[in-house]
Scaffold this active site. Structure first.
Site, PDB file in Angstrom:
ATOM      1  N   ASP A 190      -2.713   8.427  11.456  1.00 39.05           N
ATOM      2  CA  ASP A 190      -2.704   9.848  11.088  1.00 39.05           C
ATOM      3  C   ASP A 190      -3.966  10.615  11.499  1.00 39.05           C
ATOM      4  OD1 ASP A 190      -4.556   8.767   9.339  1.00 39.05           O
ATOM      5  OD2 ASP A 190      -3.542   9.398   7.506  1.00 39.05           O
ATOM      6  N   HIS A 191      -5.058   9.905  11.800  1.00 39.48           N
ATOM      7  CA  HIS A 191      -6.346  10.576  12.011  1.00 39.48           C
ATOM      8  C   HIS A 191      -6.634  10.969  13.460  1.00 39.48           C
ATOM      9  CE1 HIS A 191      -7.534   9.930   7.903  1.00 39.48           C
ATOM     10  NE2 HIS A 191      -8.786  10.244   8.128  1.00 39.48           N
ATOM     11  N   ASP A 193      -9.837   5.075   2.818  1.00 37.59           N
ATOM     12  CA  ASP A 193      -9.945   6.519   2.928  1.00 37.59           C
ATOM     13  C   ASP A 193     -10.296   7.045   1.549  1.00 37.59           C
ATOM     14  OD1 ASP A 193      -8.939   8.943   4.939  1.00 37.59           O
ATOM     15  OD2 ASP A 193      -8.759   9.438   2.822  1.00 37.59           O
ATOM     16  N   ARG A 197     -11.747  19.374   1.413  1.00 38.11           N
ATOM     17  CA  ARG A 197     -13.172  19.446   1.727  1.00 38.11           C
ATOM     18  C   ARG A 197     -13.463  20.670   2.578  1.00 38.11           C
ATOM     19  NH1 ARG A 197     -13.743  13.219   2.622  1.00 38.11           N
ATOM     20  NH2 ARG A 197     -14.034  12.692   0.440  1.00 38.11           N
ATOM     21  N   SER A 250     -16.391  11.170   2.685  1.00 30.97           N
ATOM     22  CA  SER A 250     -15.468  10.170   3.213  1.00 30.97           C
ATOM     23  C   SER A 250     -15.895   8.742   2.870  1.00 30.97           C
ATOM     24  CB  SER A 250     -15.383  10.326   4.732  1.00 30.97           C
ATOM     25  OG  SER A 250     -14.849   9.201   5.342  1.00 30.97           O
ATOM     26  N   ARG A 282     -15.844   6.463   5.111  1.00 29.68           N
ATOM     27  CA  ARG A 282     -16.107   5.827   6.409  1.00 29.68           C
ATOM     28  C   ARG A 282     -17.323   4.902   6.370  1.00 29.68           C
ATOM     29  NH1 ARG A 282     -17.255  11.760   8.816  1.00 29.68           N
ATOM     30  NH2 ARG A 282     -15.287  11.972   7.752  1.00 29.68           N
TER      31      ARG A 282
END
Length: 774
Positions: free
Chosen positions: A122-123, A187, A469, A664, A666
């Site tokens: 999806d990213h 995520d 965000r 995030s 990440r």
């Protein structure tokens, strides 16, 4: 439900009845995994063990979390202090973080994942023209990465959702979340699943590897913040306004280390997908996760998404899926939904909350651009059937009066199922007719995957979104874009009006014939009257036998790179380390490891490291990506200077402010400093996920015992961290700061390492430690 509760009974009677139920046929966790069944009996047994030990009523959060303890009888439990060893039920990964997670899993040498796991593409889909064209382009541009993820998924037993399937959190809500499940996802908006009564927690890839490897997963025992909801939503007020209000109360770090648990009579006025919206954006207050109690809205949603059997099973264990009467919260917030007004938060931070009725005046006073350039609805936060229906109801009113959006308008469906259903039911056409461009079923502009061309970089402008965000430059890489987050309904109204200075509850629009009219409050069905249209089948099931599947990573690839183990701690204090950068103010994971165009390198550690801290503000000169190389005396980019220090054998540290690493999940924000020679990150306070990610990669996340000591560190200092040989839980370390003028300071630094995490540091990383134990 009351009848169910009476039928089940409580206490010993309840255990007896549960035992009877356990003899029934097992219920599958999802239609894609018939061999993996829900185990409410085990969770119930664990809850009873813990309840007897603690001798007190339990919150819902405690029931689900403690219900997944590896050792419920022996685990020390103290909210906010002890570390829990947990056994999550499943793992979910989005494609940008799955690359590094799967590369780490490959490095572990294990043959197959130990729990049900999925990857969701999806990213990596950039919004440019429209859904179909953008999806096709993404498949071509990202072919190497998609092929790697698809083959790695098949090889190691992971379900694979192809590009175009939809956003990870919507797919989880539609297929995998259910009351009482514990799911971890790579995520930060994984808490979306709390809308179905699940404990869903955002983590870094190394945490996901632990769970996929069958190792107990560690989490600091969360505190519990209770949000009591009374009254009922109506009119222009939406579920999004609940979390916008909570964010204004708690701020971006007020939920750190806590689960936010919603309860009270107002809960039943919120749809299941609305509850998911609230839980999703709980990430913006730093919460570990958020959750709602099981109720009839969840039951209806599960039935509509083909999971009625799970809903029936959940009803049998209803006592375990709601809080105990008399349970105690660490903090309580009360919100009367009947009095709650529509909100809009921003710009530049998601906790700057304003009633929509005030935003025009505030914007004028603050010098924020009033003209709305673009309105964007959708994203993982607000892309449900109900969201789209309510937005379409406003668009229809405008069209009936001869109006279209004055601002540009984009629509991001949350999943292929949502896209197909709103197309079938006419919502997509209405939104297109009012001026909307329907984008791919993907994250798109919400994460910076937006090829925006209507303004130049540096041009001051305003956008309004239904995203979660709004950090500086997040959506379009333009630091001058003033981004505001609100509900899809308010975004649509402001896009039609074309200005922030519009309150749809009181202000009038002018129809094409010159008459004045007010928009009626939005309406929309919670769920489609007919069944959902599933759209195209985009799921790849892992084969039962995968020994013949090959996973190839080319040594010459600039998108993918196999990982080399990080070096072990040398057993000594870390001495005379350079200060790479002293960061001023807010430093999110977007500042540390930017997304947008950098997403393409998420599977290549060396290449992605070229964005290390390029968005952070250097306190020395208020500039971004411009720091002094203390070896040459010249100024350069942060990654360049870090590489130069590493090449010359110079270790370095980063010094930061409050809530460092918010945003995030990440883990690249931790992998990159480690890869480029960093040893410690010293700040006033950390965001939860980032602090854990740093530990996982063998770095030292340290906090000033006295926050004022931040001011003692100068950009040209050398820092030694002493006491590492006796590193132990709760024992502070000492930093000796040597100034260029010959003077020095000694300060105390705190840490939150437990015994297991100390072994990660000594081994060089959690992955190194896993290999040592094999």
């Amino acid at each position: 439900m009351c009848k169910k509760r009476l039928a089940l009974g409580t206490g010993a009677r309840r255990i007896h009845v549960s035992a009877a139920f356990s003899a029934k046929a097992k219920v599958a966790m999802s239609r894609f995994e018939p061999g993996s069944s829900i185990n409410y009996e085990k969770m119930h047994e664990n809850i009873n063990i813990v309840r007897r030990r603690l001798s007190r009523p339990l919150t819902l959060s405690e029931k689900i979390v403690y219900g997944h303890l590896d050792d419920p009888a022996g685990q020390e439990i103290d909210r906010g202090r002890t570390y829990l060893r947990l056994r999550p039920d499943r793992v979910a990964m989005q494609d940008a973080t799955a690359q590094m997670a799967m590369l780490q899993f490959i490095s572990s040498g294990l043959p197959r994942v130990a729990v049900p796991s999925t990857i969701h593409c999806d990213h990596l889909i950039e919004a440019q023209i429209g859904g179909a064209q953008d999806l096709q382009r993404a498949k071509e541009v990202n072919e190497e990465v998609y092929n790697f993820l698809a083959t790695a998924a098949a090889k190691y037993g992971v379900g694979f959702w192809k590009p175009g399937s939809g956003i990870i959190h919507q797919i989880i809500l539609e297929n995998y979340a259910y009351p009482g499940v514990m799911l971890i996802g790579t995520d930060s908006h994984t808490p979306n699943g709390g809308g179905l009564g699940a404990i869903c927690i955002g983590v870094g890839g190394a945490d996901a590897v632990d769970v996929m490897a069958g190792i107990p997963w560690e989490l600091k025992c969360p505190k519990v913040i209770g949000v009591k909801l009374t009254g009922a939503l109506s009119g222009w007020t939406s579920p999004k306004d609940v979390i916008l209000k909570v964010a204004g109360i708690l701020t971006v770090k007020g939920g750190t280390g806590a689960i936010v648990e919603y309860h009270g009579p107002g809960v039943d006025s919120i749809s299941c997908t609305g509850m998911a919206t609230i839980c999703n954006m709980g990430a913006e207050i730093g919460a570990t996760t958020s959750v709602f109690p099981f109720n009839h809205r969840m039951k209806t949603y599960m039935e509509k998404t083909g999971r009625g059997e799970i809903a029936t099973e959940a009803e049998r264990f209803i006592d375990d899926l709601v809080p105990d009467n008399g349970c105690e919260y660490d903090q309580v917030i009360e919100i009367n939904l009947s009095e709650l007004k529509p909100h809009i938060n921003g710009p530049f931070t998601p906790d700057l909350a304003h009633p929509v009725s005030d935003i025009g005046a505030i914007a004028k006073k603050s010098g924020w651009p009033l003209e709305v350039k673009v309105g964007l609805i959708g994203s993982c936060t607000n892309s449900s059937y109900e969201d789209m229906g309510r937005a379409a109801s406003l668009a229809k009113q405008a069209l009936d009066k001869g109006l279209k959006c004055k601002a540009q308008f984009t629509v991001t469906p949350g999943s292929e199922q949502i896209r197909a259903t709103i197309e079938r039911d006419g919502y997509a056409k209405i939104l297109s007719d009012v001026g909307g461009v329907v984008l791919a079923n993907a994250c798109g502009p919400c994460i910076g995957q937006w090829d925006r061309r209507d303004v130049k970089k540096g041009e001051k402008n305003t956008i309004v979104t239904s995203f979660n965000r709004n950090f500086t430059g997040r959506n379009d890489a333009n630091p001058a874009t003033h981004a505001f987050v609100t509900s899809p309904e308010i975004v649509t109204a402001l896009a039609i009006a074309g200005t922030l200075n519009f309150n749809p509850e009181t202000d009038y629009l002018t129809a094409s014939n010159g008459e004045k009219f007010k928009l009626e409050p939005p309406t929309g069905d919670e769920l489609p009257s007919r069944d959902f249209d599933p759209g195209q089948d985009t799921y790849q099931k892992p084969p039962a036998e995968s020994s013949s599947v090959k996973v190839n990573v080319s040594p010459s690839s600039n998108r993918l790179q196999l990982l080399e183990p990080f070096d072990k701690w040398h057993g000594k204090d870390l001495e005379n380390m350079r200060v790479l950068i002293k960061v001023k103010g807010k430093c999110t994971t977007d500042h540390i490891s930017a997304a947008g165009p950098w997403l393409k390198f998420r599977g290549h550690l060396d290449n992605i490291s070229n964005n290390l801290l390029i968005g952070a503000v250097n306190i020395e000169n208020d500039a971004v990506n411009k720091i002094k190389n203390q070896l040459t005396g010249e100024y350069g980019g942060v990654p360049d200077v870090a590489r130069h220090y590493k090449a010359n054998g110079e270790n370095w540290v980063v010094v930061g402010d409050e809530n460092y690493g918010e945003g995030s999940s990440r883990e690249h924000a931790a992998l990159e400093p480690r890869h480029l020679g960093g040893r410690a990150i010293i700040v006033k306070s950390f965001a939860r996920i980032h602090e854990t990610n740093l530990k996982k990669q063998g770095l030292l996340p340290l906090t000033f015992a006295d926050p004022k000591d931040y001011d003692k560190i100068r950009p040209d200092d050398k820092i030694s961290i002493t006491g590492l040989k006796s590193l132990s839980p709760g024992k502070p370390l000492t930093a000796v700061i040597k100034h260029s003028d010959g003077s020095q300071d000694s300060i105390s630094l705190n840490h939150t390492f437990n015994e297991t995490q100390i072994e990660w540091f000594k081994a060089g990383s959690a992955l190194n430690r896993m290999k040592e134990l094999q």
